[in-house]
Design an enzyme around this catalytic site. Structure first.
Site, mmCIF file in Angstrom:
data_model
loop_
_atom_site.group_PDB
_atom_site.id
_atom_site.type_symbol
_atom_site.label_atom_id
_atom_site.label_comp_id
_atom_site.label_asym_id
_atom_site.label_seq_id
_atom_site.Cartn_x
_atom_site.Cartn_y
_atom_site.Cartn_z
ATOM 1 N N GLU A 61 0.879 -1.167 0.000
ATOM 2 C CA GLU A 61 0.000 0.000 0.000
ATOM 3 C C GLU A 61 0.923 1.224 0.000
ATOM 4 O O GLU A 61 1.801 1.330 0.855
ATOM 5 C CB GLU A 61 -0.875 -0.014 1.257
ATOM 6 C CG GLU A 61 -1.908 1.083 1.195
ATOM 7 C CD GLU A 61 -2.781 1.161 2.442
ATOM 8 O OE1 GLU A 61 -2.744 0.255 3.287
ATOM 9 O OE2 GLU A 61 -3.492 2.178 2.541
ATOM 10 N N ARG A 296 5.483 -13.006 9.869
ATOM 11 C CA ARG A 296 6.131 -11.711 9.646
ATOM 12 C C ARG A 296 7.572 -11.744 10.124
ATOM 13 O O ARG A 296 7.920 -12.494 11.046
ATOM 14 C CB ARG A 296 5.422 -10.607 10.446
ATOM 15 C CG ARG A 296 4.057 -10.274 9.991
ATOM 16 C CD ARG A 296 3.462 -9.209 10.901
ATOM 17 N NE ARG A 296 3.895 -7.881 10.525
ATOM 18 C CZ ARG A 296 3.256 -7.129 9.622
ATOM 19 N NH1 ARG A 296 2.176 -7.575 9.025
ATOM 20 N NH2 ARG A 296 3.684 -5.923 9.339
ATOM 21 N N LYS A 306 4.397 0.729 9.735
ATOM 22 C CA LYS A 306 4.513 1.999 9.025
ATOM 23 C C LYS A 306 3.955 3.156 9.859
ATOM 24 O O LYS A 306 4.486 4.262 9.843
ATOM 25 C CB LYS A 306 3.766 1.924 7.684
ATOM 26 C CG LYS A 306 4.628 1.373 6.565
ATOM 27 C CD LYS A 306 3.929 1.451 5.233
ATOM 28 C CE LYS A 306 2.961 0.303 5.060
ATOM 29 N NZ LYS A 306 2.565 0.050 3.677
#
Ligand code: ATP
Ligand code: MG
Length: 593
Positions: A61, A296, A306
């Site tokens: 994104e 992850r 982020k």
């Protein structure tokens, strides 16, 4: 661009490889058509068989800069495509206009390339953006409404939350759930046409309010949001939810293996429900993509969300997204990490279902392995103290004499050449190389002791000069004749200490930035802790250093090993000819305790 190569024997456990090998052996993916560009079922049916054996994608994104965790997803997806005759798409998942910007799109492309990957394959670009599919997503939503599989809900967000139930309680139907497809379609078009306020209603899938999987209790598909999109401008005032958009993006691009992180595991049933509903309706081509989840990658002593990284930037804890202490790829590049070291670290960390905490020392180990074989050597004095050779004139006949010295630029790479520098009556040495009263086992400079100037002479320390406060301002020493490195009999005088130095007459002034961990705790945000409490206030130290003369004009991007200090790189932003600025990348040995 050549892709990083693959050494089979070095591959650690990666369950996705087994999945893909099984799919290829059983021909599960055979017979897929691909029209050359993303599209619906009819579009692909008219195209040839897909020349790619598998298709993967990296779908960031564009709402921030990539970090080390993304590097894992990038290397995984591009690596699987490379290894199995596939193609990996770079897709901007830009369905959330409020937070997304072109600046991030550009930075993401730059970093994927920097890591060594290429979304061009067979002369064709595979760079896509989800916002190009908004028309299809809208049409697909109308299809779901018409098929009785979606409805417009006018409950408030709070009512919806309460009526969704919880683990022990099934959901309660909204009064809107029983509306006819015609009514829903009319309402949905009103949403699209801007007749309703933001938040007034949403489009929901009609699945199962009693499902044990909360994500199947009529998830939201579309919301009203008057926001300008960096790609589609003000064309839309309704935007698809990520969970609705993402499976469709995969299917339009004919992704075979849609790899995501484990927190999306509970979304997989909806992913499959949605794609099957649209394929049953003839809108999407089969075979459909499958979602696979992996753990992850987290790095110790940093945060990799982020949102939290943005907070560090916006609140001024760091100098920007590319601050060398940041775990962003732009920050790591500026710090001096190489693409090879990051790829090796990711490869060696394997792919499992468990979230993994990786220690910075592992990354630094990969970095040293990479740089040891290619970084040129140089001398730098980072914490300078003047050393005066009191018998210099006596030995060389004049204080103006310069005694030439040299050293290989790299001990194992003769092709890098020879560094030339010279001795004069005054030198710079490290503060820590002198002790007026030596501690036990100290072999460097203290009155009465001999040590070797690296690539130069043996010297004997005779004392020091002090200022009015008693601070040492210079070390005094005498040269021992006939001990010059590389000359016959040079090692007749045995010494235990070796000193790195730079001639004061030719030293190049430089700013050197030394970094420590950004956080004092290994997992600064574990368990929802306020990560800002764990900030290390001393993570940056700036020193005025002296460098050997060969470093007068260092090209930008040069990695060097400053002898005994570690690996350094020119700072991408502030380094300039005549004003060198270096960042410390890593020490020579693992210093993280
Ligand atoms: P963040 O939580 O930092 O905002 P994100 O997951 O929202 O990250 P995206 O841009 O959606 O960021 O991520 C793009 C891809 O990178 C996704 O497929 C995501 O699963 C993957 N990814 C993100 N963070 C990690 C990580 N720490 N380890 C492995 N993969 C990751
Ligand atoms: Mg995300």
């Amino acid at each position: 661009m050549s892709q990083p190569n693959n050494d089979e024997a070095l591959k650690p456990n990666n369950f996705l490889r087994h999945v893909i090998e099984h799919d290829l052996e059983t021909n599960a993916l055979a017979g897929r058509h691909f029209a050359g560009t993303p599209g619906d079922a009819a579009h692909h049916a008219a195209g040839p068989l897909d020349p790619a054996r598998i298709r993967t994608r990296f779908p960031p994104e564009p709402n921030g800069y990539l970090h080390i965790g993304h590097a894992k997803a990038i290397c995984l997806n591009f690596g699987l495509a490379r290894d199995y005759g596939g193609i990996c798409h770079l897709r901007f998942d830009d369905t959330n206009p409020e937070k997304e910007e072109q600046e991030y799109v550009d930075a993401i492309k730059e970093m994927v390339s920097w890591l060594g990957w290429d979304w061009n394959a067979g002369g064709t670009s595979h760079l896509f953006q989800a916002s190009d599919y908004f028309d299809f997503m809208y049409a697909a939503a109308e299809h779901l409404i018409t098929a009785g599989l979606a409805y417009v809900d006018e409950q408030t967000a709070e009512e919806m939350r309460v009526n969704r139930g919880d683990f022990n309680t099934p959901g309660t139907a909204s009064p809107c759930r029983a509306r006819s497809p015609e009514e829903n379609l009319a309402r949905f078009r009103e949403m699209r046409d801007g007749l309703h306020a933001d938040g007034a209603m949403v489009l929901r899938a009609k699945i199962d309010l009693a499902s044990p999987n909360i994500n199947l209790r009529d998830p939201t598909l579309y919301r009203i949001r008057r926001a300008t999109h960096h790609n589609t401008g003000d064309k839309w005032c309704i935007y698809p939810m990520y969970t609705y958009a993402h499976p469709i993006e995969d299917a339009l691009e004919r992704i075979t293996h849609s790899v995501c992180t484990v927190e999306f595991e509970d979304q997989r049933p909806f992913y499959d429900w949605l794609l099957n509903a649209l394929a049953d309706g003839g809108l999407l081509a089969r075979p459909l993509p499958h979602q696979y989840e992996f753990g992850r990658l987290n790095l110790s002593y940093v945060v990799t969300s982020k949102r939290k990284l943005r907070q560090l930037v916006e609140d001024g804890y760091v100098a920007g997204w590319d601050d060398p202490r940041m775990p962003t790829l732009v920050g790591m590049r500026r710090r001096g990490y190489t693409p090879e070291s990051i790829r090796n670290m990711v490869d060696s960390s394997g792919v499992t279902k468990q979230n993994a905490w990786l220690d910075y020392s592992v990354l630094d180990g990969c970095l040293r392995t990479d740089l040891e074989g290619k970084a040129g050597r140089a001398c730098a004095v980072l914490d300078p103290l003047k050393l005066k050779l009191t018998n210099y004139t006596e030995i060389f006949g004049s204080a103006d004499h310069r005694e030439a010295c040299s050293a290989p630029a790299h001990p194992h790479l003769p092709e890098l050449g020879i560094r030339h520098f010279s001795l004069g009556p005054e030198l710079w040495v490290e503060q820590e190389d002198f002790m007026e009263v030596p501690s036990k086992g100290y072999h460097r400079l203290y009155p009465g002791n001999k040590a070797r100037l690296k690539y130069g002479y043996v010297i004997e320390c005779t004392g020091c000069e002090k200022d009015a406060d008693g601070q040492v301002t210079a070390v005094l020493a005498t040269l021992v004749p006939d001990t010059k490195s590389g000359t016959p009999g040079a090692d007749a005088v045995k010494v235990k200490g070796v000193i790195t130095w730079v001639g004061a007459h030719e030293a190049v002034a430089a700013e050197v930035r030394l970094y420590d961990r950004l956080f004092k705790e290994a997992q600064p945000d574990a368990g929802g802790k306020d990560f800002l409490q764990a900030i290390n206030p001393d993570s940056l130290k700036i020193t005025q250093a002296w460098l050997e003369p060969s470093l007068k004009a260092v090209p930008l991007g040069t990695h060097l090993q400053f002898e005994r200090h570690g690996y350094f790189v020119t700072d991408r932003v502030d380094h300039a000819q005549g004003r060198p600025v270096f960042n410390k990348t890593a020490s020579l040995k693992d210093g993280w305790k």
